[in-house]
Design a protein around this motif. Structure first.
Motif: not given
Length: 376
Positions: A181, A185, A211
């Motif tokens: 994650k 990002k 996202m």
């Protein structure tokens, strides 16, 4: 309790297991803390700061191990430390046993109590002591990947976010946990075209909801991975199975499908790596090339940013450390199921199934061993 904080002697490791604030709090609770001379300097904590709150400085690593009831570290003991670990001594650190048979056997032989940061587990299956370093490593994986995509370092010569009129780099993230994650990002924030894969459809739904628009979620399977690696510029391995070896998702044969200068960053290297061609590297010599594909497999990535990493890690570990110090390991683990799951080896017995499976060694149920300790 007497707590010892040795200097980390793994190559290019500058983190330290306790901040000055952590030492002060332990002393406030009536414990004694010994820190090896210079242990905190790399993270911005000189000996004088530890001494100012009551910490005691010892000159050598041997003295620290010899005097302490509990050793607090960041990384697993390396070979030079094996013989320093005492019987009945609590060692509280990242172990990643499943990736090292020599370490596992050495700790069995020591008859110490090994509590691994990476297997302390909350009721929701989250890993609170792995999260802060996973966050750092996930973000760093993109930072390092972007650098090694540069042509002078044998990468493809692509700017991660591109520029107007030029397509951005394609980034493939394998694994949608904390590391994945954070990597997605960061890569998305830099403007890359990001694909994140995971085997959990609920997790992919969660990621899809949070996202940016330049992140695509795809179910992870061998066929999809094989297709995706052919057009990816940066591939980040972010897979974790707590306490077990990472699955090998990218095979040696797949390297031949990749374009020359593709960069692989394996954040799972501590657990054996999720690329078949992974071998652990250091910050001093971080990369190697196989079939024109650049591999970055540094086993202690957060060690490159020791201040951020040390503070982030100790924010998470300290609540558990104070329980171990105040209550002793038996009572603390009896009352806190999260700490109980952190037990990997108890006085010669492997009590974490994934570690035993990794090397086909005998496994003893933790509750059986634990009940015997309570009876004693």
């Amino acid at each position: 309790m007497i707590i010892g904080v040795p200097m980390e002697i793994k190559t290019d490791e500058s983190r330290v297991a306790l901040t000055v604030g952590g030492v002060a709090e332990l002393i406030h609770h009536g414990h004694t803390v010994y820190i090896q001379k210079g242990a905190g300097i790399g993270s911005g904590f000189p000996d004088t700061l530890y001494e100012s709150v009551g910490g005691k400085i010892l000159s050598t690593i041997e003295e620290v191990y010899a005097i302490a009831d509990m050793i607090m570290k960041v990384k697993e003991p390396i070979e030079a430390e094996y013989k320093l670990v005492k019987e009945n001594q609590v060692i509280f650190t990242y172990f990643h046993f499943a990736s090292s048979e020599p370490l596992t056997k050495a700790m069995i032989e020591s008859k110490s109590i090994c509590i691994a940061y990476e297997t302390v587990e909350q009721a929701d299956r989250s890993l609170p002591l792995l999260v802060p370093m996973s966050e750092v490593a996930g973000r760093m994986s993109v930072q390092q990947g972007a650098k090694y995509l540069e042509k002078p370092i044998k990468g493809r010569g692509i700017l991660l976010g591109g520029v107007p009129g030029v397509q951005p780099a394609k980034v493939l993230v394998l694994g949608g946990g904390i590391v994945g994650k954070q990597a997605a990002k960061m890569a998305a924030g830099l403007g890359a075209d990001v694909t994140i894969m995971d085997i959990s459809l609920p997790r992919l739904r969660q990621l899809d909801d949070v996202m940016a628009a330049n992140v695509t979620t795809i179910m992870s399977n061998q066929y999809n991975i094989e297709q995706a690696v052919q057009e990816s510029d940066l591939i980040i391995g972010a897979v974790l199975i707590p306490g077990r070896k990472a699955p090998r998702l990218v095979t040696r044969e797949m390297l031949k499908l990749m374009r020359p200068g593709t960069v692989l960053v394996d954040v799972a290297v501590d657990q054996g790596g999720c690329f078949e061609t992974t071998k652990a590297t250091t910050h001093r010599d971080p990369t190697y090339i196989i079939d024109d594909v650049v591999h970055y497999c540094v086993a202690n990535m957060p060690g490159a940013v020791p201040y951020t990493s040390t503070v982030g890690l100790t924010n998470a570990t300290f609540p558990y450390a104070i329980q171990l110090a105040n209550k002793g390991w038996v009572k603390a683990c009896k009352e806190n199921k999260e700490l109980l799951l952190g037990l990997n080896i108890i006085k010669g017995d492997i009590v974490y199934e994934g570690v035993a499976e990794a090397f086909e060694l005998p496994y003893v149920d933790v509750n059986t061993v634990f009940e015997n300790e309570i009876a004693i």
